[in-house]
Design a protein around this motif. Structure first.
Motif, PDB file in Angstrom:
ATOM      1  N   GLY A  95       0.810  -1.212   0.000  1.00  0.00           N
ATOM      2  CA  GLY A  95       0.000   0.000   0.000  1.00  0.00           C
ATOM      3  C   GLY A  95       0.842   1.260   0.000  1.00  0.00           C
ATOM      4  N   GLU A  96       0.341   2.256  -0.687  1.00  0.00           N
ATOM      5  CA  GLU A  96       1.067   3.530  -0.824  1.00  0.00           C
ATOM      6  C   GLU A  96       1.320   4.232   0.510  1.00  0.00           C
ATOM      7  N   PRO A  97       0.325   4.342   1.420  1.00  0.00           N
ATOM      8  CA  PRO A  97       0.595   5.022   2.696  1.00  0.00           C
ATOM      9  C   PRO A  97       1.734   4.364   3.478  1.00  0.00           C
ATOM     10  N   ALA A  98       1.769   3.028   3.474  1.00  0.00           N
ATOM     11  CA  ALA A  98       2.835   2.322   4.198  1.00  0.00           C
ATOM     12  C   ALA A  98       4.190   2.586   3.562  1.00  0.00           C
ATOM     13  N   ARG A  99       4.238   2.569   2.227  1.00  0.00           N
ATOM     14  CA  ARG A  99       5.520   2.841   1.555  1.00  0.00           C
ATOM     15  C   ARG A  99       6.006   4.252   1.855  1.00  0.00           C
ATOM     16  N   GLU A 100       5.078   5.213   1.854  1.00  0.00           N
ATOM     17  CA  GLU A 100       5.445   6.597   2.167  1.00  0.00           C
ATOM     18  C   GLU A 100       5.930   6.725   3.605  1.00  0.00           C
ATOM     19  N   ALA A 101       5.247   6.052   4.546  1.00  0.00           N
ATOM     20  CA  ALA A 101       5.654   6.103   5.956  1.00  0.00           C
ATOM     21  C   ALA A 101       7.050   5.518   6.126  1.00  0.00           C
ATOM     22  N   ARG A 148       9.575   8.052   4.711  1.00  0.00           N
ATOM     23  CA  ARG A 148       9.785   9.180   5.636  1.00  0.00           C
ATOM     24  C   ARG A 148      10.616   8.754   6.842  1.00  0.00           C
TER      25      ARG A 148
END
Length: 194
Positions: free
Chosen positions: A107-113, A116
């Motif tokens: 998932g995109e949110p997990a990859r972004e987290a 970061r």
């Protein structure tokens, strides 16, 4: 056009700004050290160090967290955070579970987290820290008492000043690195060629 001592107005203005910024920095550090000492003394009456409090508060507010990320967040070594956790684990306030990070976040949110957070240890075994029910009760009680002490110390500032202080501290953490590097280069060049 040169003025007193051969300094140019632009150089003088830069010098004044640098001294003002340095004085503000020293004042901030002095206030932070003083407040940290006062709060550490208060936390000691509750059998906690400042770092133990900060770790427990982070887990209380943010939920389970990886040990390595806490180490990064508090800008301390893995050994230091391990020592802090040793006491919390022994007291039964925190639980540490070894788990393997997924080889790739889904998932995109997990990859972004992950991006970061700078997580580069996919697939590795790490420690996931969680407050125990005992730890949750303890930190909730400590936070309640600690908030009252902080409020008493912060009464010297009115509500607007407290909000401004918080906003300024957040802005300082964000910083303007590009301008900082540019200013340092100018100061280094002036010193070298001076």
């Amino acid at each position: 056009m040169a003025i007193e001592g051969g300094a140019r107005p632009k150089d003088l203005a830069r010098h004044v700004k640098t001294n003002r910024a340095f004085r503000a920095y020293i004042d901030l550090m002095d206030a932070a050290d003083w407040l940290r000492g006062e709060m550490s003394d208060q936390l000691a009456t509750l059998d906690l160090t400042m770092m133990q409090f900060r770790v427990m508060e982070a887990l209380f507010r943010g939920g389970p967290q990886y040990q390595q990320l806490l180490s990064r967040r508090f800008d301390c070594s893995k050994q230091n955070i391990a020592q802090v956790l040793k006491g919390l684990l022994k007291a039964g306030a925190v639980r540490s579970d070894r788990c393997r990070l997924p080889s790739r976040p889904t998932g995109e949110p997990a990859r972004e987290a992950w991006k970061r957070a700078g997580l580069r240890w996919q697939g590795r075994w790490i420690s996931l820290l969680t407050l125990t029910p005992k730890g949750k009760r303890a930190i909730a009680r400590v936070i309640g008492k600690h908030k009252k002490v902080v409020k008493a110390w912060m009464r010297v500032l009115d509500s607007r000043e407290q909000q401004t202080l918080g906003r300024l501290c957040r802005r300082l953490r964000e910083g303007d690195v590009v301008k900082f590097v540019r200013d340092i280069r100018v100061m280094d060049r002036d010193w070298f060629y001076g």
